[in-house]
Design a protein around this motif. Structure first.
Motif, short mmCIF file in Angstrom:
data_model
loop_
_atom_site.label_atom_id
_atom_site.label_comp_id
_atom_site.label_asym_id
_atom_site.label_seq_id
_atom_site.Cartn_x
_atom_site.Cartn_y
_atom_site.Cartn_z
N TYR A 176 0.74 -1.18 -0.11
CA TYR A 176 0.06 -0.04 0.12
C TYR A 176 0.90 1.28 -0.07
CZ TYR A 176 -2.87 3.49 2.30
OH TYR A 176 -3.65 4.74 2.61
N VAL A 177 2.04 1.19 0.59
CA VAL A 177 2.73 2.58 0.86
C VAL A 177 3.25 2.92 -0.64
CG1 VAL A 177 5.14 1.43 1.24
CG2 VAL A 177 4.57 3.43 2.32
N CYS A 178 3.36 2.11 -1.49
CA CYS A 178 4.01 2.38 -3.03
C CYS A 178 2.99 3.38 -3.50
CB CYS A 178 4.02 1.23 -3.73
SG CYS A 178 5.73 0.30 -2.95
N ILE B 153 10.04 2.16 0.43
CA ILE B 153 10.26 2.94 1.33
C ILE B 153 10.39 4.32 1.25
CG2 ILE B 153 11.70 3.92 3.43
CD1 ILE B 153 11.22 0.79 3.71
N PRO B 154 9.47 5.25 1.59
CA PRO B 154 9.09 6.63 1.21
C PRO B 154 10.90 7.64 1.54
CG PRO B 154 7.23 5.94 2.49
CD PRO B 154 8.29 4.91 2.67
N ARG B 155 10.94 8.47 0.41
CA ARG B 155 12.11 9.06 0.67
C ARG B 155 11.96 10.28 1.64
NH1 ARG B 155 13.38 9.44 -5.89
NH2 ARG B 155 14.01 7.26 -6.18
N GLU C 92 0.43 -2.32 7.07
CA GLU C 92 0.96 -1.71 5.84
C GLU C 92 2.00 -0.63 6.21
OE1 GLU C 92 0.43 -2.68 2.83
OE2 GLU C 92 -1.48 -4.00 2.92
N SER C 93 2.18 -0.25 7.35
CA SER C 93 3.75 0.49 7.96
C SER C 93 4.71 -0.14 7.16
CB SER C 93 3.46 0.78 9.37
OG SER C 93 4.73 1.46 9.68
N CYS C 94 5.44 0.70 6.58
CA CYS C 94 6.85 0.04 5.90
C CYS C 94 7.82 0.08 7.02
CB CYS C 94 7.11 1.10 4.70
SG CYS C 94 8.14 2.43 5.40
N GLY C 95 7.58 0.69 8.34
CA GLY C 95 8.61 0.34 9.20
C GLY C 95 9.94 1.33 9.50
N PHE C 96 9.60 2.50 8.31
CA PHE C 96 10.98 3.17 8.21
C PHE C 96 11.29 3.78 9.41
CE2 PHE C 96 12.58 7.50 7.10
CZ PHE C 96 13.81 7.15 6.57
N CYS C 97 10.15 4.60 9.77
CA CYS C 97 10.10 5.73 10.91
C CYS C 97 9.25 4.93 12.28
CB CYS C 97 9.54 6.94 10.41
SG CYS C 97 8.03 6.98 10.38
N THR C 98 9.91 5.25 13.58
CA THR C 98 9.45 4.79 14.75
C THR C 98 7.92 5.29 15.03
OG1 THR C 98 11.54 4.77 15.36
CG2 THR C 98 9.95 4.37 16.95
N PRO C 99 7.45 6.66 14.85
CA PRO C 99 6.11 6.88 15.23
C PRO C 99 5.07 6.13 14.56
CG PRO C 99 7.45 8.99 14.92
CD PRO C 99 8.49 7.69 14.38
N CYS C 100 5.38 5.75 13.47
CA CYS C 100 4.36 5.27 12.36
C CYS C 100 4.48 3.43 12.80
CB CYS C 100 4.50 5.41 10.98
SG CYS C 100 3.65 4.24 9.85
N ARG C 101 5.79 3.08 12.83
CA ARG C 101 5.99 1.68 13.04
C ARG C 101 5.59 1.14 14.19
NH1 ARG C 101 10.87 1.77 12.71
NH2 ARG C 101 11.84 1.68 14.98
N VAL C 102 5.90 1.79 15.38
CA VAL C 102 5.35 1.51 16.81
C VAL C 102 3.81 1.95 17.02
CG1 VAL C 102 5.78 1.70 19.29
CG2 VAL C 102 7.64 1.40 17.83
N TYR D 91 4.31 13.09 14.02
CA TYR D 91 5.65 12.69 13.96
C TYR D 91 6.02 11.76 12.86
CZ TYR D 91 5.90 15.82 17.83
OH TYR D 91 5.95 16.99 18.62
N SER D 92 4.98 11.44 12.18
CA SER D 92 5.24 10.26 11.11
C SER D 92 5.97 10.87 9.77
CB SER D 92 3.98 9.58 10.68
OG SER D 92 3.70 8.88 11.69
N HIS D 93 6.89 10.05 9.17
CA HIS D 93 7.36 10.73 8.02
C HIS D 93 6.75 10.80 6.84
CE1 HIS D 93 11.08 10.67 5.22
NE2 HIS D 93 10.24 9.60 4.62
N CYS D 94 5.56 9.79 6.40
CA CYS D 94 5.02 10.19 5.32
C CYS D 94 3.30 10.01 5.41
CB CYS D 94 5.26 8.94 4.21
SG CYS D 94 4.50 7.55 4.41
N GLY D 95 2.86 10.34 4.34
CA GLY D 95 1.48 10.49 4.52
C GLY D 95 0.73 9.14 5.20
N LEU D 96 1.27 8.16 5.23
CA LEU D 96 0.61 6.65 5.57
C LEU D 96 0.41 6.87 7.17
CD1 LEU D 96 1.12 3.19 4.82
CD2 LEU D 96 1.00 3.86 7.22
N GLY D 97 1.64 7.30 7.95
CA GLY D 97 1.44 7.77 9.25
C GLY D 97 0.67 8.84 9.45
N GLU D 98 0.71 9.80 8.82
CA GLU D 98 0.07 10.83 9.08
C GLU D 98 -1.48 10.74 9.09
OE1 GLU D 98 1.44 13.70 5.96
OE2 GLU D 98 3.52 13.64 6.85
S1 SF4 Z 1 5.15 6.66 8.02
FE1 SF4 Z 1 7.19 6.24 8.29
S2 SF4 Z 1 6.73 3.97 8.85
FE2 SF4 Z 1 4.78 4.46 8.27
S3 SF4 Z 1 4.72 4.03 6.15
FE3 SF4 Z 1 5.59 6.18 6.06
S4 SF4 Z 1 7.45 6.03 6.33
FE4 SF4 Z 1 7.00 3.98 6.56
#
Ligand code: SF4
Length: 596
Positions: free
Chosen positions: A328-330, A346-348, A488-498, A533-540
């Protein structure tokens, strides 16, 4: 996944056909998966060697995408769509029935290697649910009677290509047409119109039309194209046909019926900025359309609309289609570009924007399918034709994919600014108590807000409209979305992963009647943190539905809370993030958090 190669394709064949190009790694891995039901270690080592890549990068790619596996699946690999609206149509019931009939555990291959039955995120056929995939072929409207027959066909080893054709029938689902669906461009006419007007003047026209990106974010298309036009160097054009937002299926219809318009829009963008190559990134679930799309591309090349000297302009431009593999993150622009380069999605880190540094480090115009189709139509029919529709700050029409509790689910093209109430009247959803606008990442509104408008100025959507009537449990809907994002969290950033794992945990606890007021407060504070604090739109956007439903349907939450005296203050965060660790291969210090 279906394979043109069958069992006979060797790894050498696959690598050679893809010209040993590293950025086609994902396409190579998909073909191995299709022909062998998994990607064996031997293939990982082979591709690492011939593409001169670290083994960890190839293995990481296999582990990242849902449709790639490191252990064998079944000879028949069956996925049922697990979108909320598919569930409402009975997807879990038919999936369980099939698993029971075949004696398999969901997600686990049968010991004899004959079959695997799994759930997957939305497959993009919600109006024809329950839908799913068998060896890459899309089936729709699955029933318990069909399941009985399917189980028998699987037991007898009958190839899916010989199963009843009606099981694989996909309707276009169009219910209401507007200017987009009514405008069929004779191949090449929009390109010729753009060339006759002059490419810079066509860029002015696209800007003047007010067209905003139809993926949901709404960035002005003309401004994006202008940014690339003003950027020196090599350019690429990419089309986001990932359509992974659950409940969205309108790009499926455009890809199936309006491919010429899509390719025309991408070609105009390419000629405008001097790009020589473009890529359509299409979700793996839509692989069944590949043959038809390749035919259209071949016809366009033969007609001089792609390739060298397009329409005798002296300019070259050609297109390729790249298939995703279930992530999904793609759908996030920069993750899509990573995936197009053959990496994990992984989002840039941004800025810079893709217009400055995009695909292969070069200036890139990335737009959604609907955006390119409408841009081509604007190039052909002019800005005034388009901007006469919609409202002041949201010009034009929007294709909506409507599913759930309504009498007439399907595709509706309506002017931007149409109210939710009007949308419901059109689709026969007047009994709705809630409408999810924009999929799990969007906004959930209740009856009191049905006069709000579907537009960039109010309720923005990439196209998904899910309708829920009084019988639906909104806490359970929010719980399903929480599970979706945690997966679907890609796990790149902690706020979203956790954070998404914590939200899933609390959503389960509350929905199961084990939560208290303090848990509800925890959801709100974690949700706000994850959004901020998430890195991309998925976490946001991941906490949106939980937060919206707590606000709009508080009684559905409070009615199932335990008294505070029964509060259980601790949960094992470490255990709760195990799944995301396994998924992402991350074991950093920030993961090692324990609540007490
Ligand atoms: S917010 Fe972070 S962990 Fe979640 S999908 Fe985006 S880059 Fe990956």
């Amino acid at each position: 996944m279906a394979s043109p190669l069958g069992q006979s394709a060797t790894l050498h064949d696959i690598a050679a056909r893809h010209l040993h190009a590293r950025h086609r790694l994902l396409q190579m891995l998909r073909e191995v998966q299709a022909s062998r039901s998994y990607v064996p270690e031997e293939a990982i080592q082979f591709f690492a060697h011939v593409l001169n890549l670290p083994i960890a990068r190839v293995r990481g790619c296999v582990e990242f995408y849902s449709f790639l596996h490191t252990t064998p699946r079944g000879q028949f690999d069956v996925y049922f769509s697990d979108s909320v609206t598919d569930r409402m149509a009975g997807s879990q019931i038919v999936a369980k029935r099939l698993a029971d009939r075949l004696g398999v555990t969901l997600g686990q291959p049968r010991a004899d290697g004959r079959v695997t039955v799994s759930m997957t995120s939305c497959t993009g056929h919600c109006e024809q649910a329950p839908a799913g995939l068998v060896n890459g072929r899309v089936f729709t409207r699955m029933t318990e009677a069909r399941i009985e027959k399917m189980a028998s066909l699987i037991e007898h080893g009958v190839p899916a290509s010989e199963w009843p054709a009606e099981w694989f029938h996909v309707d276009d689902g169009i219910r209401e047409r507007g200017i987009t669906l009514d405008t069929v461009i004779p191949p090449g006419e929009a390109i010729r119109a753009a060339l006759a007007r002059g490419l810079p003047a066509t860029l002015d026209e696209v800007e003047r039309s007010g067209l905003q990106g139809r993926g949901g974010a709404g960035f002005p298309v003309g401004r994006k194209w202008r940014g690339a036009f003003d950027t020196k160097g090599t350019h690429y054009i990419t089309c986001n046909a990932d359509e992974g937002e659950p409940g969205t299926f309108k790009d499926r219809v455009l890809l199936a019926k309006y491919a010429d318009e899509l390719f025309e829009g991408m070609t105009i963008a390419g000629l405008l900025v001097g790009a020589k190559k473009g890529y359509v990134y299409m979700r793996g679930e839509y692989e069944y359309m590949m043959e038809g799309l390749q035919t259209v591309l071949a016809e366009r090349r033969a007609a001089g609309l792609l390739g060298e000297n397009v329409c005798e302009s002296g300019l070259d431009f050609d297109l390729r289609i790249h298939l995703g593999a279930g992530a999904y993150v793609c759908g996030e622009q920069s993750a899509l570009l990573e995936s197009l380069e053959g990496k994990r999605g992984i989002p840039r880190v941004r800025p810079p924007s893709a217009v400055k540094i995009g695909l292969f480090g070069q200036s890139t115009i990335n737009n959604n399918v609907e955006s390119f189709v409408q841009a081509a139509q604007i190039a052909w029919k002019g800005a005034d034709w388009f901007s006469a529709h919609g409202e002041a700050k949201s010009r034009g029409t929007k294709l909506l994919s409507i599913a759930g509790d309504c009498q007439r689910p399907g595709i509706y093209e309506l002017p931007l600014g149409t109210t939710v109430r009007e949308v419901l009247a059109r689709c026969g959803g007047e009994n709705a108590k809630a409408v999810q606008v924009g999929g799990p990442a969007g906004t959930c509104v209740g009856r009191a807000e049905f006069d709000r408008r579907v537009s960039y100025a109010d309720l923005s959507t990439g196209g998904s409209i899910m309708v829920f009537n009084d019988l639906r449990d909104m806490v359970d809907v929010a719980r399903q979305f929480a599970h979706f994002f945690a997966h679907e969290s890609c796990g790149f950033c902690t706020p979203c992963r956790v954070g998404t794992q914590m939200l899933k945990h609390y959503a389960d606890k509350i929905a199961d009647g084990q939560g208290t007021q303090r848990d509800l407060e925890q959801v709100s504070s974690i949700g706000e943190f994850v959004k901020a604090y998430s890195h991309c739109g998925l976490g946001e956007t991941a906490p949106n539905t939980l937060l919206d439903t707590i606000k709009r349907f508080p009684e559905e939450y409070t009615s199932r809370l335990l008294a505070e005296a029964d509060f259980v203050p601790e949960f094992d965060l470490d255990a709760s993030v195990t799944e995301s660790r396994a998924l992402t291969g991350r074991h950093d210090q920030l993961d090692q958090i324990h609540s007490d």
